[in-house]
Design a protein around this motif. Structure first.
Motif: not given
Length: 121
Positions: A5-29
């Protein structure tokens, strides 16, 4: 709080960045844009012609990708040119494309994927 739980809490910001990056690449165009730019710089008009899409649609995606740092852009006279600015984005897309093409469904022309894999940035 336990260690996980502590590790997940520390990585929360990183997970948000990674999610945003994959979201950017998720559009076929956007994947198509990366594909046409992965080995060359092109003007907006050339990208529009190559993709057969509207300039408004392509420009919107180019702007988002540029703001995220995936693409670079330069202006020359009245023309705006784009190129890949993040080689890792291309590599991620290539890796996922090869894995998806290797799956039994849906059928994909492997020759197209091989051409995509063969390009270097």
């Amino acid at each position: 709080m336990n260690d996980v739980a502590q590790e997940l809490s520390e990585l929360e910001g990183l997970f948000e960045k990674v999610s945003g990056y994959f979201s950017l690449l998720s559009e076929p165009m956007r994947l198509k844009i990366l594909h046409v730019l992965c080995n060359t710089e092109m003007s907006v008009g050339d990208i529009v012609d190559t993709l057969g899409a509207t300039q408004a649609n392509v420009s919107r995606h180019l702007n988002l990708m540029h703001r995220a740092g995936v693409l670079t852009r330069r202006k020359e006279g009245n023309l705006v040119y784009y190129a890949v600015g993040d080689a890792e984005a291309v590599q991620i897309c290539r890796t996922v494309s090869v894995n998806m093409a290797s799956a039994p469904e849906p059928p994909t022309r492997r020759s197209s994927v091989k051409r995509f894999m063969g390009k270097s940035t």
